[in-house]
Write a protein that holds these residues in place. Structure first.
Motif, short mmCIF file in Angstrom:
data_model
loop_
_atom_site.label_atom_id
_atom_site.label_comp_id
_atom_site.label_asym_id
_atom_site.label_seq_id
_atom_site.Cartn_x
_atom_site.Cartn_y
_atom_site.Cartn_z
N LEU A 1 -2.47 2.93 -6.97
CA LEU A 1 -1.83 1.83 -7.70
C LEU A 1 -2.14 1.22 -6.92
CD1 LEU A 1 1.32 0.39 -8.08
CD2 LEU A 1 2.29 1.54 -6.70
N TYR A 2 -2.16 1.44 -5.33
CA TYR A 2 -2.53 0.86 -4.21
C TYR A 2 -3.96 1.32 -3.72
CZ TYR A 2 -2.17 -1.74 -0.10
OH TYR A 2 -2.46 -2.42 1.63
N ASP A 3 -4.76 1.21 -3.18
CA ASP A 3 -5.75 1.68 -2.56
C ASP A 3 -6.23 0.28 -1.25
OD1 ASP A 3 -7.78 3.27 -1.50
OD2 ASP A 3 -9.61 2.85 -3.63
N ASN A 4 -6.25 0.84 0.26
CA ASN A 4 -7.13 -0.36 0.50
C ASN A 4 -7.08 0.53 2.51
OD1 ASN A 4 -6.67 -2.26 2.36
ND2 ASN A 4 -4.49 -2.67 2.85
N PRO A 5 -8.96 1.08 1.72
CA PRO A 5 -8.98 2.21 3.12
C PRO A 5 -8.97 1.30 4.25
CG PRO A 5 -10.31 2.14 1.21
CD PRO A 5 -8.56 1.63 0.44
N GLY A 6 -8.50 2.43 5.43
CA GLY A 6 -8.60 1.42 6.19
C GLY A 6 -7.70 0.31 6.83
N GLY A 7 -6.89 0.25 5.71
CA GLY A 7 -5.61 -1.44 5.70
C GLY A 7 -4.50 -0.54 6.78
N SER A 8 -3.05 -1.70 7.49
CA SER A 8 -2.55 -0.85 7.89
C SER A 8 -1.51 0.00 6.90
CB SER A 8 -1.76 -2.03 8.83
OG SER A 8 -2.44 -2.54 9.63
N PRO A 9 -0.35 0.58 6.90
CA PRO A 9 0.48 1.09 6.42
C PRO A 9 1.58 -0.39 5.78
CG PRO A 9 0.41 2.49 7.87
CD PRO A 9 -0.09 1.19 7.97
N ILE A 10 2.01 -0.32 4.46
CA ILE A 10 2.75 -1.23 4.30
C ILE A 10 4.36 -0.62 4.09
CG2 ILE A 10 4.46 -2.87 2.42
CD1 ILE A 10 0.84 -3.76 2.63
N ARG A 11 5.55 -0.84 5.46
CA ARG A 11 6.35 0.30 4.77
C ARG A 11 7.26 -0.69 3.93
NH1 ARG A 11 6.53 4.52 7.66
NH2 ARG A 11 4.72 3.73 9.71
N LEU A 12 8.49 0.48 2.71
CA LEU A 12 8.98 0.08 1.90
C LEU A 12 10.56 0.70 2.37
CD1 LEU A 12 6.78 0.89 -0.89
CD2 LEU A 12 6.54 -1.05 0.31
N ARG A 13 11.12 -0.06 1.05
CA ARG A 13 12.75 0.14 1.34
C ARG A 13 13.19 0.58 -0.22
NH1 ARG A 13 16.77 -0.60 5.26
NH2 ARG A 13 15.12 -1.56 6.46
N GLU B 1 6.70 -9.47 -14.31
CA GLU B 1 6.20 -8.44 -13.82
C GLU B 1 4.90 -9.15 -14.04
OE1 GLU B 1 7.73 -5.41 -16.66
OE2 GLU B 1 9.17 -5.88 -16.31
N VAL B 2 3.94 -7.88 -12.70
CA VAL B 2 2.79 -7.78 -12.31
C VAL B 2 1.61 -6.17 -13.10
CG1 VAL B 2 0.62 -7.84 -11.03
CG2 VAL B 2 3.23 -9.52 -10.46
N HIS B 3 1.21 -6.95 -14.36
CA HIS B 3 0.56 -5.86 -14.70
C HIS B 3 -0.45 -5.41 -14.44
CE1 HIS B 3 4.06 -4.91 -18.17
NE2 HIS B 3 4.73 -5.25 -17.12
N SER B 4 -1.25 -5.04 -13.04
CA SER B 4 -2.78 -5.26 -12.92
C SER B 4 -2.35 -4.36 -10.81
CB SER B 4 -3.59 -6.85 -12.37
OG SER B 4 -3.80 -6.60 -11.44
N ALA B 5 -3.43 -3.54 -10.85
CA ALA B 5 -2.97 -3.06 -10.02
C ALA B 5 -3.52 -3.58 -8.53
CB ALA B 5 -3.82 -1.69 -9.70
N SER B 6 -4.94 -4.21 -9.14
CA SER B 6 -5.86 -4.76 -7.85
C SER B 6 -4.67 -6.73 -7.91
CB SER B 6 -6.85 -5.90 -8.53
OG SER B 6 -7.07 -6.12 -9.35
N ILE B 7 -3.83 -7.41 -9.06
CA ILE B 7 -3.31 -8.76 -8.40
C ILE B 7 -1.75 -8.51 -7.52
CG2 ILE B 7 -2.16 -9.97 -9.65
CD1 ILE B 7 -4.46 -10.08 -12.59
#
Length: 183
Positions: free
Chosen positions: A152-164, A118-124
């Motif tokens: 949780l996720y902050d990526n200004p100017g980045g491309s969307p990451i599609r999820l299922r 389990e990853v418990h870090s927003a940046s990691i």
């Protein structure tokens, strides 16, 4: 929507958080007091404890909460990724790592011995997601709007990451939630 499906131990890398409805996993300065008074879905914690092999977290969260065990009762390897391990307060329950995120994950996966990490870090988590190393994003959405804090996720100017979606009949459908303000 399907009923609650327990987590399974498949050697997955889970980015796992409780999150406010507006996308924050911690308040300002990593504060978690916003979670006071919230309740867990019955039966949800034990499957996470049973399937957990290792935790990978970040230094900011560690500095805020020390060697607090995930879930309070789980006892296993916890790795804290930091640029400055030399000034971290030692703890018998924590291994401090100073390497890139992919190497830190490799170490945690090995220690998990076939169970989940389990990853418990927003940046990691964001970095691992960009590298394609997150298997699932596992969120518990809390009925609260924070308005500020650690996203949780902050990526200004980045491309969307599609999820299922994993727990819906249509994995590409929007998730519908409905809340009312408490007055």
């Amino acid at each position: 929507m399907h009923e609650f499906t327990p987590q399974t131990a498949e050697g997955k890398v889970l980015w796992h958080f409780s999150m406010s409805l507006d996308g924050f996993v911690a308040g300002p300065n990593h504060s978690m007091d916003w979670m006071e008074g919230l309740s867990d879905t019955p039966g949800i914690i034990d499957p996470y404890i049973d399937t957990l092999g290792a935790v990978l977290g970040g230094r900011d969260g560690y500095d805020m909460y020390g060697d607090t065990k995930p879930y309070g009762m789980w006892d296993g390897p916890v790795f804290v990724l930091t640029h400055h391990p030399e000034d971290a307060t030692p703890s018998p329950n924590i291994t401090f790592l100073s390497c890139d995120v992919a190497e830190a994950l490799r170490i945690a996966v090995k220690a998990a011995n076939g169970k989940n990490v389990e990853v418990h870090s927003a940046s990691i988590g964001q970095q691992l997601l960009q590298l394609g190393l997150i298997d699932e994003i596992d969120l518990h959405i809390a009925p609260v709007l924070l308005g500020d804090g650690i996203r949780l996720y902050d990526n200004p100017g980045g491309s969307p990451i599609r999820l299922r979606a994993m727990l819906q009949d249509d994995p590409l459908a929007e998730l519908n939630v409905r809340y009312r303000p408490i007055r």
